[in-house]
Write an enzyme that holds these catalytic residues in place. Structure first.
Site, PDB file in Angstrom:
ATOM      1  N   LYS A 107       0.869  -1.183   0.000  1.00 58.75           N
ATOM      2  CA  LYS A 107       0.000   0.000   0.000  1.00 58.75           C
ATOM      3  C   LYS A 107       0.903   1.230   0.000  1.00 58.75           C
ATOM      4  O   LYS A 107       1.482   1.591   1.021  1.00 58.75           O
ATOM      5  CB  LYS A 107      -0.905   0.004   1.236  1.00 58.75           C
ATOM      6  CG  LYS A 107      -1.834   1.187   1.278  1.00 58.75           C
ATOM      7  CD  LYS A 107      -2.700   1.170   2.516  1.00 58.75           C
ATOM      8  CE  LYS A 107      -3.770   2.246   2.490  1.00 58.75           C
ATOM      9  NZ  LYS A 107      -3.312   3.547   2.091  1.00 58.75           N
ATOM     10  N   LYS A 161      -7.773  -2.718   3.361  1.00 64.39           N
ATOM     11  CA  LYS A 161      -6.431  -2.211   3.637  1.00 64.39           C
ATOM     12  C   LYS A 161      -6.045  -2.574   5.061  1.00 64.39           C
ATOM     13  O   LYS A 161      -6.900  -2.617   5.949  1.00 64.39           O
ATOM     14  CB  LYS A 161      -6.392  -0.695   3.422  1.00 64.39           C
ATOM     15  CG  LYS A 161      -7.416   0.047   4.244  1.00 64.39           C
ATOM     16  CD  LYS A 161      -7.552   1.487   3.788  1.00 64.39           C
ATOM     17  CE  LYS A 161      -8.686   2.161   4.536  1.00 64.39           C
ATOM     18  NZ  LYS A 161      -9.167   3.383   3.965  1.00 64.39           N
ATOM     19  N   PHE A 201      -2.179  -0.223 -10.448  1.00 67.55           N
ATOM     20  CA  PHE A 201      -2.649  -1.422  -9.740  1.00 67.55           C
ATOM     21  C   PHE A 201      -3.972  -1.974 -10.263  1.00 67.55           C
ATOM     22  O   PHE A 201      -4.412  -3.030  -9.836  1.00 67.55           O
ATOM     23  CB  PHE A 201      -2.702  -1.216  -8.220  1.00 67.55           C
ATOM     24  CG  PHE A 201      -3.549  -0.052  -7.770  1.00 67.55           C
ATOM     25  CD1 PHE A 201      -4.928  -0.137  -7.741  1.00 67.55           C
ATOM     26  CD2 PHE A 201      -2.942   1.129  -7.365  1.00 67.55           C
ATOM     27  CE1 PHE A 201      -5.692   0.926  -7.315  1.00 67.55           C
ATOM     28  CE2 PHE A 201      -3.705   2.205  -6.933  1.00 67.55           C
ATOM     29  CZ  PHE A 201      -5.091   2.107  -6.910  1.00 67.55           C
ATOM     30  N   ARG A 237     -17.411   1.055  -1.349  1.00 66.59           N
ATOM     31  CA  ARG A 237     -16.532   0.396  -0.404  1.00 66.59           C
ATOM     32  C   ARG A 237     -17.221  -0.935  -0.110  1.00 66.59           C
ATOM     33  O   ARG A 237     -17.932  -1.067   0.864  1.00 66.59           O
ATOM     34  CB  ARG A 237     -16.488   1.263   0.858  1.00 66.59           C
ATOM     35  CG  ARG A 237     -15.270   1.142   1.709  1.00 66.59           C
ATOM     36  CD  ARG A 237     -15.456   2.022   2.950  1.00 66.59           C
ATOM     37  NE  ARG A 237     -15.396   3.450   2.681  1.00 66.59           N
ATOM     38  CZ  ARG A 237     -14.266   4.144   2.604  1.00 66.59           C
ATOM     39  NH1 ARG A 237     -13.116   3.554   2.788  1.00 66.59           N
ATOM     40  NH2 ARG A 237     -14.295   5.435   2.371  1.00 66.59           N
ATOM     41  N   ARG A 248      -8.709  11.328  -7.308  1.00 66.86           N
ATOM     42  CA  ARG A 248      -9.830  10.566  -6.762  1.00 66.86           C
ATOM     43  C   ARG A 248     -11.095  11.418  -6.722  1.00 66.86           C
ATOM     44  O   ARG A 248     -12.195  10.926  -6.787  1.00 66.86           O
ATOM     45  CB  ARG A 248      -9.433  10.135  -5.359  1.00 66.86           C
ATOM     46  CG  ARG A 248     -10.262   9.074  -4.784  1.00 66.86           C
ATOM     47  CD  ARG A 248      -9.801   8.776  -3.394  1.00 66.86           C
ATOM     48  NE  ARG A 248      -9.776  10.003  -2.604  1.00 66.86           N
ATOM     49  CZ  ARG A 248      -8.915  10.229  -1.624  1.00 66.86           C
ATOM     50  NH1 ARG A 248      -7.994   9.364  -1.343  1.00 66.86           N
ATOM     51  NH2 ARG A 248      -8.989  11.339  -0.929  1.00 66.86           N
TER      52      ARG A 248
HETATM   53  P1  AMP Z   1      -6.596   4.899   2.438  1.00 64.17           P
HETATM   54  O1  AMP Z   1      -6.146   6.171   1.759  1.00 64.17           O
HETATM   55  O2  AMP Z   1      -5.866   4.621   3.700  1.00 64.17           O
HETATM   56  O3  AMP Z   1      -8.071   4.810   2.562  1.00 64.17           O
HETATM   57  O4  AMP Z   1      -6.192   3.680   1.455  1.00 64.17           O
HETATM   58  C1  AMP Z   1      -6.699   3.542   0.151  1.00 64.17           C
HETATM   59  C2  AMP Z   1      -5.764   4.219  -0.833  1.00 64.17           C
HETATM   60  O5  AMP Z   1      -4.509   3.559  -0.874  1.00 64.17           O
HETATM   61  C3  AMP Z   1      -6.236   4.144  -2.269  1.00 64.17           C
HETATM   62  O6  AMP Z   1      -7.188   5.138  -2.569  1.00 64.17           O
HETATM   63  C4  AMP Z   1      -4.959   4.364  -3.052  1.00 64.17           C
HETATM   64  O7  AMP Z   1      -4.764   5.756  -3.250  1.00 64.17           O
HETATM   65  C5  AMP Z   1      -3.871   3.877  -2.102  1.00 64.17           C
HETATM   66  N1  AMP Z   1      -3.140   2.699  -2.558  1.00 64.17           N
HETATM   67  C6  AMP Z   1      -1.812   2.528  -2.377  1.00 64.17           C
HETATM   68  N2  AMP Z   1      -1.406   1.356  -2.866  1.00 64.17           N
HETATM   69  C7  AMP Z   1      -2.497   0.740  -3.386  1.00 64.17           C
HETATM   70  C8  AMP Z   1      -2.723  -0.520  -4.028  1.00 64.17           C
HETATM   71  N3  AMP Z   1      -1.751  -1.405  -4.216  1.00 64.17           N
HETATM   72  N4  AMP Z   1      -3.996  -0.805  -4.409  1.00 64.17           N
HETATM   73  C9  AMP Z   1      -4.998   0.058  -4.197  1.00 64.17           C
HETATM   74  N5  AMP Z   1      -4.839   1.257  -3.605  1.00 64.17           N
HETATM   75  C10 AMP Z   1      -3.604   1.604  -3.194  1.00 64.17           C
END
Ligand code: AMP
Length: 626
Positions: free
Chosen positions: A317, A490, A408, A484, A337
């Site tokens: 991530k 995550k 990705f 979602r 986004r």
């Molecule tokens: P969060 O911002 O903590 O809600 O985590 C989701 C975000 O992680 C996504 O919107 C992406 O911008 C980011 N992200 C980073 N690496 C990845 C990955 N391998 N697959 C999907 N999202 C990713």
């Protein structure tokens, strides 16, 4: 369509507080709207003439509208201003002055929806010297032929202040009620005016008595997919629950189309054509951003596997920002986004995509990270986040803050929409077009496994490489824009919390009457002001270990500055660390943000009021969350 028909609908909506009644009003209006006017009508119902993704704005100041009202009604500017002062609303002012117009026109030429739409759109196109006068003339032209209520809504639309409340959710429900088969169990008919409507206490249109609608074609939730829905007016389900399931499936179809196309007028036109089940058929068009798929948070690989199934793809991530790359022939565009076009800010990303993604037709989902090629290290998120807003010095920024592209997922490739293709296949297709080059573009590092210990090792590896954690994704799942849904989750070690200062509170009731039982909390602005973000009353103990309401009340008592019944104002002194589900935008609080489900983590005795989280940090967390 005459503009007065639309105005009639606005008036009804304004008088109708109940949501379901608004749906009934809108649905009946939509049923009567001719197919070739549906797109204009949908925009005007939302109080605009431009689709959400268009950057153009009407951009007319109230002063100019006030002068146009004078021109159209034969009054002096001072008279208009005086009436405006008295009514407090320029729309009402227009209505009042049109109704007492000195030279009454005979309304010989009734204005139409198309005329209003065209004139208001022109306002955004006129530019240069004399443009103010020309704009005034376009508005006055409409007002001259308008009846009072029409004048009111023309003015409100021009000023972008419609207040009718036909938001996207309401319109979506109305589209379903208007254009999809109605469910016998969820529809009633007025015995007086025969209007069909959702189950309400009284007819919305004439206050008549409502009775259950006649029988329709018998169907179950399963059989619905097989039916030629466009030919059916009424569906009779076995129970109300089944009826609701069927209706929800219609609502989801429209919502999905909205998430993909981000174009309510277009979705409305397709729904209007009653090609109901074909809403998504035309597929994705590179160049039009789509809402991205979102991910839930879990705390362990075991929980991740339980949510997405096994085997699953575990991916690094990366800590950057999300970017959709759209290529359509020679045109390449980048969207965040939030669907903002940031192509101009990232010429380096455009170059990498052109040279390293081997197709001329795609929509690809990526993370963009700051990357120091010499040190082979990711750079902090704050550095690249500056590049998103920065519209000048783009080329200097490109050198100072170089980025790496981490694709990705793929939503469209070579004319084929990939949304329903399982993730495992999408990833293979992605790999087939992305030509990786170290430091410039690399696919998200991935491990496919069904073993929790392997996933845990990979998670540790990810953290060791300076990423935020891992994503765990279902191999078989489709890509669901805007949702979602649990097709991916995550895992990251840190829980985002905010340190907010207490600036107010509320005395409890009953046995809590001697304690403050909820606390108003604030972050700080750049200039050191405290900006409210809402209230928290969860996570405190009634008594015993941990921070209790009574202990905190005692600590705060010396700082109470004002009391108004149960509400108290408190001098900013104590800082609480708070966890929350989500940060939301909120016009109700001075910070512009509110926390969903805030709960206490601990009292930050180590922090003074001025050490509480700054608004910029709140904004950052808000930007980062999906
Ligand atoms: P969060 O911002 O903590 O809600 O985590 C989701 C975000 O992680 C996504 O919107 C992406 O911008 C980011 N992200 C980073 N690496 C990845 C990955 N391998 N697959 C999907 N999202 C990713």
């Amino acid at each position: 369509m005459r503009y007065s028909t639309l105005v009639d609908c606005y008036c009804r909506l304004e008088k109708t507080p109940k949501r379901l009644a608004k749906v009934a009003v809108l649905a009946r209006f939509l049923e009567e709207t001719p197919a070739d006017e549906i797109e204009q009508v949908i925009l005007l119902l939302q109080g605009t003439v431009f689709p959400a993704l268009e950057e153009r704005k009407i951009g007319v100041a109230a002063k100019l509208v006030s002068r146009a009202i004078a021109l159209a009604t034969g009054r002096s500017n001072d008279e208009v201003e005086a009436t405006w002062k008295q009514t407090g609303d320029l729309g009402d002012t227009a209505a009042q002055l049109v109704s007492t117009k000195k030279q009454q026109t005979l309304f010989a030429q009734r204005i139409t929806v198309s005329k209003v739409f065209a004139n208001i759109r022109k306002l955004a196109e006129i530019d240069g010297t004399g443009s103010t006068d020309t704009k005034g003339q376009y508005i006055a032209e409409l007002l001259t032929s308008a009846e009072p209520a029409e004048a009111c809504y023309i003015v409100r639309c021009v000023l972008g202040d419609m207040r009718v409340g036909a938001g996207e959710g309401l319109l979506r429900d109305a589209l379903v009620f208007a254009y999809y088969p109605k469910l016998v169990q969820l529809t009633v008919e007025c015995i007086v005016c025969h209007a069909q409507q959702p189950v309400l206490p009284q007819c919305v249109f004439c206050n008549g008595e409502l009775v259950q609608t006649k029988k329709g074609r018998v169907a179950s939730a399963e059989s619905i997919v097989e039916l030629p829905l466009s030919d059916i007016d009424m569906i009779d389900a076995s129970t109300e629950k089944v009826a609701r399931d069927i209706q929800n499936s219609f609502l989801s179809a429209v919502q999905e189309a909205l998430d993909i196309f981000n174009d309510l007028p277009l979705v409305a036109r397709r729904a209007r054509m009653r090609t109901v089940h074909k809403l998504l058929d035309s597929g994705l068009v590179p160049g039009k951003p789509i809402k991205v798929m979102l991910f839930q948070k879990v705390t362990s690989p075991e929980e991740a596997f339980a949510t997405v199934g096994t085997p699953a793809a575990v991916e690094f991530k990366y800590d950057g920002f999300r970017l959709q790359i759209h290529r359509n022939g020679d045109t390449l565009r980048l969207f965040t986004r939030r669907l903002e076009d940031v192509t101009a800010q990232f010429p380096d990303v455009v170059d990498i995509a052109r040279s390293h993604i081997r197709s001329h037709d795609y929509i690809i989902d990526c993370e963009v990270v700051g990357f120091d090629a010499q040190k082979k290290q990711f750079t902090p998120f704050q550095d690249i986040s500056q590049r998103i807003q920065r519209k000048y010095d783009v080329h200097t920024m490109k050198k100072e803050v170089p980025v790496q592209l981490i694709p990705f997922d793929v939503m469209e490739l070579n004319g084929q929409t990939m949304l329903r293709v399982p993730f495992v296949e999408r990833r293979t297709l992605l790999a087939s077009v992305v030509h990786e080059e170290e430091t410039l573009i690399e696919l998200a590092k991935q491990l496919v496994t069904d073993k929790a210990d392997e996933a845990t090792e990979f998670y540790k590896l990810a953290l060791g490489r300076g990423t935020e954690g891992v994503m765990v994704k279902s191999l078989t799942a489709p890509y669901k824009p805007g949702a979602r849904v649990g097709y991916g989750v995550k895992i990251k070690p840190t829980m985002d919390t905010l340190d907010l200062v207490i600036v107010g509170g509320e005395w409890g009731e009953g046995k809590r009457a001697s304690w403050l039982s909820s606390f108003t909390v604030a972050c700080r602005s750049e200039t050191g002001d405290y900006l409210e973000m809402g209230k928290v009353g969860t996570g405190f103990k009634e008594k015993g270990d941990g921070l209790s309401f009574s202990t905190l009340t005692e600590q705060l008592k010396p700082f109470l500055v004002k009391e108004e019944r149960r509400e108290v104002h408190i001098k900013p002194m104590l800082v609480l660390e708070l966890a929350f589900e989500e940060i939301q935008r909120s016009p109700s609080y001075s910070s512009g943000f509110a926390l969903r489900f805030p709960r206490l983590v601990r009292l930050r005795t180590d922090k003074a009021a001025q050490d509480c989280s700054p608004l910029s940090y709140v904004q950052r967390l808000y930007d980062e969350q999906n």
